[in-house]
Design an enzyme around this catalytic site. Structure first.
Site, mmCIF file in Angstrom:
data_model
loop_
_atom_site.group_PDB
_atom_site.id
_atom_site.type_symbol
_atom_site.label_atom_id
_atom_site.label_comp_id
_atom_site.label_asym_id
_atom_site.label_seq_id
_atom_site.Cartn_x
_atom_site.Cartn_y
_atom_site.Cartn_z
ATOM 1 N N ASP A 99 0.862 -1.184 0.000
ATOM 2 C CA ASP A 99 0.000 0.000 0.000
ATOM 3 C C ASP A 99 0.904 1.241 0.000
ATOM 4 O O ASP A 99 1.871 1.286 0.774
ATOM 5 C CB ASP A 99 -0.837 -0.057 1.293
ATOM 6 N N THR A 153 -5.987 14.263 -12.931
ATOM 7 C CA THR A 153 -7.112 14.203 -13.851
ATOM 8 C C THR A 153 -7.706 15.581 -14.141
ATOM 9 O O THR A 153 -7.668 16.469 -13.284
ATOM 10 C CB THR A 153 -8.207 13.295 -13.243
ATOM 11 N N ASP A 154 -8.300 15.715 -15.331
ATOM 12 C CA ASP A 154 -9.025 16.944 -15.670
ATOM 13 C C ASP A 154 -10.234 17.164 -14.753
ATOM 14 O O ASP A 154 -10.766 18.260 -14.672
ATOM 15 C CB ASP A 154 -9.489 16.928 -17.144
ATOM 16 N N GLU A 155 -10.669 16.086 -14.061
ATOM 17 C CA GLU A 155 -11.884 16.205 -13.246
ATOM 18 C C GLU A 155 -11.695 17.152 -12.069
ATOM 19 O O GLU A 155 -12.674 17.622 -11.482
ATOM 20 C CB GLU A 155 -12.347 14.813 -12.797
ATOM 21 N N TYR A 173 -14.328 11.445 -5.795
ATOM 22 C CA TYR A 173 -13.097 11.069 -6.516
ATOM 23 C C TYR A 173 -12.294 12.303 -6.892
ATOM 24 O O TYR A 173 -11.108 12.420 -6.551
ATOM 25 C CB TYR A 173 -13.440 10.250 -7.774
ATOM 26 N N LYS A 207 -8.552 13.617 -5.637
ATOM 27 C CA LYS A 207 -7.421 13.860 -6.540
ATOM 28 C C LYS A 207 -6.946 15.308 -6.402
ATOM 29 O O LYS A 207 -5.731 15.574 -6.406
ATOM 30 C CB LYS A 207 -7.818 13.579 -7.991
ATOM 31 N N VAL A 212 -26.913 3.687 -20.149
ATOM 32 C CA VAL A 212 -26.487 5.072 -20.414
ATOM 33 C C VAL A 212 -27.103 5.960 -19.336
ATOM 34 O O VAL A 212 -28.323 5.949 -19.146
ATOM 35 C CB VAL A 212 -26.945 5.512 -21.830
HETATM 36 P P1 NAD Z 1 -6.957 1.886 -12.019
HETATM 37 O O1 NAD Z 1 -8.081 1.931 -11.025
HETATM 38 O O2 NAD Z 1 -7.083 1.023 -13.218
HETATM 39 O O3 NAD Z 1 -5.615 1.466 -11.282
HETATM 40 C C1 NAD Z 1 -5.253 1.927 -10.025
HETATM 41 C C2 NAD Z 1 -4.106 1.065 -9.520
HETATM 42 O O4 NAD Z 1 -3.698 1.584 -8.245
HETATM 43 C C3 NAD Z 1 -4.482 -0.404 -9.290
HETATM 44 O O5 NAD Z 1 -3.460 -1.236 -9.776
HETATM 45 C C4 NAD Z 1 -4.607 -0.522 -7.782
HETATM 46 O O6 NAD Z 1 -4.323 -1.824 -7.287
HETATM 47 C C5 NAD Z 1 -3.581 0.498 -7.324
HETATM 48 N N1 NAD Z 1 -3.854 1.026 -5.968
HETATM 49 C C6 NAD Z 1 -5.021 1.514 -5.484
HETATM 50 N N2 NAD Z 1 -4.865 1.902 -4.205
HETATM 51 C C7 NAD Z 1 -3.568 1.657 -3.878
HETATM 52 C C8 NAD Z 1 -2.794 1.854 -2.707
HETATM 53 N N3 NAD Z 1 -3.337 2.378 -1.593
HETATM 54 N N4 NAD Z 1 -1.489 1.509 -2.723
HETATM 55 C C9 NAD Z 1 -0.925 0.968 -3.840
HETATM 56 N N5 NAD Z 1 -1.616 0.755 -4.979
HETATM 57 C C10 NAD Z 1 -2.920 1.103 -4.996
HETATM 58 O O7 NAD Z 1 -6.724 3.403 -12.414
HETATM 59 P P2 NAD Z 1 -6.269 4.042 -13.814
HETATM 60 O O8 NAD Z 1 -7.454 4.292 -14.645
HETATM 61 O O9 NAD Z 1 -5.124 3.262 -14.339
HETATM 62 O O10 NAD Z 1 -5.739 5.458 -13.306
HETATM 63 C C11 NAD Z 1 -4.382 5.620 -12.885
HETATM 64 C C12 NAD Z 1 -4.175 7.049 -12.420
HETATM 65 O O11 NAD Z 1 -4.502 7.953 -13.470
HETATM 66 C C13 NAD Z 1 -5.056 7.435 -11.234
HETATM 67 O O12 NAD Z 1 -4.292 8.252 -10.386
HETATM 68 C C14 NAD Z 1 -6.185 8.225 -11.865
HETATM 69 O O13 NAD Z 1 -6.704 9.186 -10.973
HETATM 70 C C15 NAD Z 1 -5.455 8.908 -13.038
HETATM 71 N N6 NAD Z 1 -6.284 9.229 -14.202
HETATM 72 C C16 NAD Z 1 -7.064 8.267 -14.789
HETATM 73 C C17 NAD Z 1 -7.794 8.605 -15.930
HETATM 74 C C18 NAD Z 1 -8.634 7.564 -16.638
HETATM 75 O O14 NAD Z 1 -9.337 7.918 -17.599
HETATM 76 N N7 NAD Z 1 -8.591 6.297 -16.274
HETATM 77 C C19 NAD Z 1 -7.736 9.899 -16.459
HETATM 78 C C20 NAD Z 1 -6.925 10.849 -15.816
HETATM 79 C C21 NAD Z 1 -6.189 10.491 -14.695
HETATM 80 P P1 TYD Z 2 -16.444 6.801 -16.641
HETATM 81 O O1 TYD Z 2 -15.837 5.852 -17.624
HETATM 82 O O2 TYD Z 2 -16.881 6.286 -15.313
HETATM 83 O O3 TYD Z 2 -15.402 8.002 -16.490
HETATM 84 P P2 TYD Z 2 -15.577 9.453 -15.770
HETATM 85 O O4 TYD Z 2 -16.786 9.425 -14.916
HETATM 86 O O5 TYD Z 2 -14.335 9.526 -14.962
HETATM 87 O O6 TYD Z 2 -15.645 10.435 -16.886
HETATM 88 O O7 TYD Z 2 -17.698 7.489 -17.338
HETATM 89 C C1 TYD Z 2 -17.563 8.186 -18.563
HETATM 90 C C2 TYD Z 2 -18.920 8.792 -18.890
HETATM 91 O O8 TYD Z 2 -19.842 7.729 -19.166
HETATM 92 C C3 TYD Z 2 -19.535 9.582 -17.750
HETATM 93 O O9 TYD Z 2 -20.256 10.700 -18.271
HETATM 94 C C4 TYD Z 2 -20.509 8.606 -17.109
HETATM 95 C C5 TYD Z 2 -20.982 7.789 -18.291
HETATM 96 N N1 TYD Z 2 -21.360 6.370 -17.990
HETATM 97 C C6 TYD Z 2 -22.595 5.882 -18.429
HETATM 98 O O10 TYD Z 2 -23.415 6.601 -19.053
HETATM 99 N N2 TYD Z 2 -22.911 4.587 -18.138
HETATM 100 C C7 TYD Z 2 -22.081 3.772 -17.444
HETATM 101 O O11 TYD Z 2 -22.436 2.578 -17.183
HETATM 102 C C8 TYD Z 2 -20.811 4.273 -17.024
HETATM 103 C C9 TYD Z 2 -19.837 3.406 -16.260
HETATM 104 C C10 TYD Z 2 -20.492 5.590 -17.330
#
Ligand code: NAD
Ligand code: TYD
Length: 333
Positions: free
Chosen positions: A58, A121-123, A145, A149, A201
């Site tokens: 962790d 993240t952009d969020e 979330y 972040k 959706v």
């Molecule tokens: P993911 O959920 O697929 O992976 C997260 C990883 O972190 C997993 O392998 C999990 O086991 C590990 N993890 C969680 N808690 C932990 C802890 N306490 N200690 C050690 N490991 C831990 O996430 P992702 O989609 O690959 O995103 C990776 C990063 O990018 C995140 O920081 C997320 O906020 C950021 N991000 C994601 C997106 C996206 O679209 N997926 C976009 C922008 C930024």
């Molecule tokens: P998601 O992949 O969860 O990413 P984020 O919320 O971080 O943007 O969702 C992408 C978009 O899709 C978001 O507007 C929520 C929508 N969504 C659905 O409409 N149905 C679904 O089952 C999921 C998981 C997401």
């Protein structure tokens, strides 16, 4: 260079490990990952073993994080709880990992005198009706979330400002591509379409996301890791914006399914309408996205179609329970 990649067994982290070890044959990576429901060793299969090691831990575990960091030149921190819907259901772990965990890593990096690159993240900027966020836009997160972040990002900048730590942040728009957990929109829709299951959706489906192919994000991370300035933020926005409905329709067309699978369900609480990110500052480092949405979604659908062994195990167990809680339907029933 030897890099500690935290969260490297998840979606983006594992793509980054494969990409970086392929592109930099001299470099080594140690992944530290807790292997939550989102982390899978299968994502790291095929990495060159002599330049790779794995520690199951962790990031909040100070001792192990510090020990693992020994001999490394940088941390790239992907570790996070990453799913908005799960943060609405149970925010606690998000605050622990995304805020406190980031602090633990920052302190370890500062003491070791090495770079900490935070993956964010952009969020954190919230929703934008028109135009695009820049790095100067105010932070205004909406979900547990994105608020977690944003908390992590603020500590990254405070460590630079207060202690002169070599810490900096990249903020990406929505990523998609191989090895993404099916709780997220694109893989969920692909797998449901493959199985002929209803596609949920949220609301009217008119929300807009700024899609970025995961390997393009990996090249941006390397550009910022090597050329980014400490204390700075770099936005990495994808080349295309799409409504959720258009994303779903594109996947249905690629999988040969009918739009009658689309099922409108209750909207997400506090749902952000639109994300859009200017990538100009990262582009000034020489980075450019190589894959547009039409190309990326086609190759992503093909990857899921060609790799059923990757997702078959996931469709049972924890994800099945989550799906029933979230959507009130038994997956594949
Ligand atoms: P993911 O959920 O697929 O992976 C997260 C990883 O972190 C997993 O392998 C999990 O086991 C590990 N993890 C969680 N808690 C932990 C802890 N306490 N200690 C050690 N490991 C831990 O996430 P992702 O989609 O690959 O995103 C990776 C990063 O990018 C995140 O920081 C997320 O906020 C950021 N991000 C994601 C997106 C996206 O679209 N997926 C976009 C922008 C930024
Ligand atoms: P998601 O992949 O969860 O990413 P984020 O919320 O971080 O943007 O969702 C992408 C978009 O899709 C978001 O507007 C929520 C929508 N969504 C659905 O409409 N149905 C679904 O089952 C999921 C998981 C997401």
């Amino acid at each position: 260079m030897k890099i500690m990649v935290t969260g490297g067994a998840g979606f983006i982290g594992s793509n980054y490990v494969h990409h970086h070890l392929e592109k930099f044959p001299e470099d080594e990576i140690v992944v530290l990952d807790k292997l939550t429901y989102a982390g899978r060793l299968a994502n790291l299969e095929g990495v060159p073993e002599q330049r790779f090691s794995f520690v199951e831990a962790d990031i909040c575990d100070r001792e192990t994080s510090r020990r693992t960091l020994d001999g490394c030149d940088a941390i790239v921190n992907f570790a996070a709880e990453s799913h908005v819907d799960r943060s609405i259901e149970a925010p606690g772990e998000f605050i622990t990992t995304d805020v406190f965990g980031t602090y633990v890593l920052l302190e370890a990096a500062r003491d070791a005198g090495i770079r900490h690159l935070q993956i964010s993240t952009d969020e954190v900027y919230g929703s934008i009706d028109e135009g695009s966020f820049t790095e100067a836009s105010p932070i205004d997160p909406s979900s547990p979330y994105s608020a977690s972040k944003a908390g992590g990002d603020m500590i990254v900048s405070a460590f630079n400002h207060t202690y002169g730590a070599d810490s900096l942040t990249v903020r990406a728009s929505n990523n998609y591509g191989p090895q993404q957990h099916p709780e997220k929109l694109i893989p969920l829709v692909i797998l449901n379409a493959i199985h002929g299951d209803p596609i949920p959706v949220y609301g009217d489906g008119k929300q807009v996301r700024n899609w970025l192919f995961v390997r393009d994000f990996c090249t941006a991370i390397d550009a910022v890791l090597v050329n980014g300035q400490a204390g700075e933020v770099y936005n990495v926005g994808g080349p295309d914006e799409e409504t959720n409905l258009d994303v779903v329709k594109a996947i249905l067309a690629l999988t040969g399914r009918d739009e009658s699978l689309i099922t409108y369900v209750e909207d997400r609480l506090g749902h952000d309408l639109r994300y859009s990110l200017s990538a100009a500052k990262t582009q000034a480092l020489g980075w450019k996205a190589a894959v547009n949405f039409a190309q990326g979604i086609e190759s992503t659908v093909a990857w899921y179609r060609d790799n059923p062994q990757w997702w078959q195990a996931l469709r049972s167990g924890e994800y099945r329970e989550y799906y029933e809680r979230q959507y009130g339907v038994d997956l594949g029933a």
